[in-house]
Design a protein around this motif. Structure first.
Motif, PDB file in Angstrom:
ATOM      1  N   VAL A   5     -11.098   2.500   4.768  1.00 49.54           N
ATOM      2  CA  VAL A   5      -9.734   2.927   4.425  1.00 49.54           C
ATOM      3  C   VAL A   5      -9.015   1.786   3.717  1.00 49.54           C
ATOM      4  O   VAL A   5      -9.050   0.638   4.178  1.00 49.54           O
ATOM      5  CB  VAL A   5      -8.957   3.341   5.696  1.00 49.54           C
ATOM      6  N   LEU A   6      -8.387   2.109   2.588  1.00 52.04           N
ATOM      7  CA  LEU A   6      -7.625   1.114   1.831  1.00 52.04           C
ATOM      8  C   LEU A   6      -6.141   1.391   1.977  1.00 52.04           C
ATOM      9  O   LEU A   6      -5.700   2.548   1.850  1.00 52.04           O
ATOM     10  CB  LEU A   6      -8.025   1.161   0.344  1.00 52.04           C
ATOM     11  N   VAL A   7      -5.371   0.347   2.249  1.00 47.78           N
ATOM     12  CA  VAL A   7      -3.922   0.484   2.470  1.00 47.78           C
ATOM     13  C   VAL A   7      -3.170  -0.583   1.665  1.00 47.78           C
ATOM     14  O   VAL A   7      -3.728  -1.624   1.314  1.00 47.78           O
ATOM     15  CB  VAL A   7      -3.555   0.328   3.971  1.00 47.78           C
ATOM     16  N   SER A   8      -1.898  -0.272   1.401  1.00 51.56           N
ATOM     17  CA  SER A   8      -1.014  -1.288   0.798  1.00 51.56           C
ATOM     18  C   SER A   8       0.209  -1.538   1.662  1.00 51.56           C
ATOM     19  O   SER A   8       0.985  -2.455   1.391  1.00 51.56           O
ATOM     20  CB  SER A   8      -0.525  -0.839  -0.588  1.00 51.56           C
ATOM     21  N   GLY A  87      -2.245   5.417   1.131  1.00 53.57           N
ATOM     22  CA  GLY A  87      -1.117   4.581   0.753  1.00 53.57           C
ATOM     23  C   GLY A  87      -1.585   3.319   0.060  1.00 53.57           C
ATOM     24  O   GLY A  87      -0.930   2.285   0.143  1.00 53.57           O
ATOM     25  N   PHE A  88      -2.730   3.389  -0.643  1.00 53.63           N
ATOM     26  CA  PHE A  88      -3.226   2.255  -1.435  1.00 53.63           C
ATOM     27  C   PHE A  88      -2.610   2.399  -2.817  1.00 53.63           C
ATOM     28  O   PHE A  88      -2.918   3.344  -3.536  1.00 53.63           O
ATOM     29  CB  PHE A  88      -4.757   2.289  -1.497  1.00 53.63           C
ATOM     30  N   HIS A 108      -1.375  12.100  -1.230  1.00 55.00           N
ATOM     31  CA  HIS A 108      -0.173  11.889  -2.044  1.00 55.00           C
ATOM     32  C   HIS A 108       0.963  12.755  -1.507  1.00 55.00           C
ATOM     33  O   HIS A 108       0.753  13.926  -1.188  1.00 55.00           O
ATOM     34  CB  HIS A 108      -0.463  12.234  -3.507  1.00 55.00           C
ATOM     35  N   PRO A 109       2.192  12.192  -1.454  1.00 55.31           N
ATOM     36  CA  PRO A 109       3.304  12.952  -0.863  1.00 55.31           C
ATOM     37  C   PRO A 109       4.030  13.847  -1.871  1.00 55.31           C
ATOM     38  O   PRO A 109       5.246  13.769  -2.026  1.00 55.31           O
ATOM     39  CB  PRO A 109       4.226  11.829  -0.348  1.00 55.31           C
ATOM     40  N   ALA A 118       3.952   6.283  -7.807  1.00 57.24           N
ATOM     41  CA  ALA A 118       4.375   5.535  -6.616  1.00 57.24           C
ATOM     42  C   ALA A 118       5.594   6.140  -5.925  1.00 57.24           C
ATOM     43  O   ALA A 118       5.899   5.774  -4.796  1.00 57.24           O
ATOM     44  CB  ALA A 118       4.671   4.089  -7.006  1.00 57.24           C
ATOM     45  N   HIS A 119       6.299   7.065  -6.623  1.00 59.04           N
ATOM     46  CA  HIS A 119       7.545   7.582  -6.061  1.00 59.04           C
ATOM     47  C   HIS A 119       7.559   9.117  -6.045  1.00 59.04           C
ATOM     48  O   HIS A 119       8.516   9.744  -6.524  1.00 59.04           O
ATOM     49  CB  HIS A 119       8.737   7.033  -6.854  1.00 59.04           C
TER      50      HIS A 119
END
Ligand code: GAR
Length: 191
Positions: A5-8, A87-88, A108-109, A118-119
């Motif tokens: 899992v990759l996160v930022s 959330g990467f 993705h939201p 990103a937004h």
């Protein structure tokens, strides 16, 4: 099924995956969690859960290609069946995705292809749509593009703030991510 899992950032979606695994509700092995910068809460909570972690700091490399190569090597060391971008917030190269057989899952939201980037929540509010949601998809090298696996709609309340809406979307997103991983694990990852 082994996942990396990759996160930022905060990694609350990741936490939902950790919780589902720990409660026996999700039959996957979280081989490692990686981040693109030091000091993320996502990595902190993974370490607290006893999961191996790594950081491939974007700012420590001369260019994107060098960073991509380092990220590929770091992820490959854990031999994942699926890599999850949770959330990467960095675009990875096509070479990275090819290295893992195209098995690069993203959440993705927003209801893609609407409001990528990103937004996604802010942009949906700014446009004035009445319904948004979240998407789980196989990611390609674009910005939140690639074949859609699952989506769910979330109605936007009158005067709702970005933070409140994002939090409500994330509740749905966490459930969708866990159920998608469960389905992939049951299908032997190669759906
Ligand atoms: C999630 O809502 C995820 O969909 C989004 O970042 C959030 C991370 O939350 N990703 C994107 O916007 C990708 N374009 P978390 O760190 O609490 O899991």
């Amino acid at each position: 099924m082994r996942i990396v899992v990759l996160v930022s950032g905060t990694g609350s979606n990741l936490q939902a995956v950790i919780d589902a695994v720990n409660s026996g509700g999700l039959d996957v092995e979280i081989a490692a969690v990686g981040a693109d910068r030091p000091g993320t809460y996502g990595v902190e909570r993974s370490a607290a859960a006893g999961i191996p972690t790594f950081v491939v700091d974007f700012k420590a490399y001369p260019d994107r290609a060098a960073w991509n190569a380092a990220l590929t090597e770091a992820v490959a060391a854990f031999a994942p069946d699926v890599v999850v971008s949770s959330g990467f917030m960095r675009i990875v190269s096509a070479d990275f995705i090819d290295s893992f057989g195209g098995k690069y899952l993203n959440t993705h939201p927003a209801l893609l292809p609407a409001f990528p980037g990103a937004h996604g929540v802010r942009d949906a509010l700014a446009y004035g749509v009445k319904v948004t949601g979240c998407t789980v998809h196989w990611a390609d090298a674009g910005v939140d593009t690639g074949p859609i696996i699952a989506q769910e709609a979330v109605a936007i309340g009158d005067g709702e703030t970005e933070d409140a809406l994002h939090e409500r979307i994330k509740v749905v997103e966490r459930r969708l991510l866990v159920s998608t991983l469960a389905a992939l694990a049951a299908a032997g990852t190669s759906e």
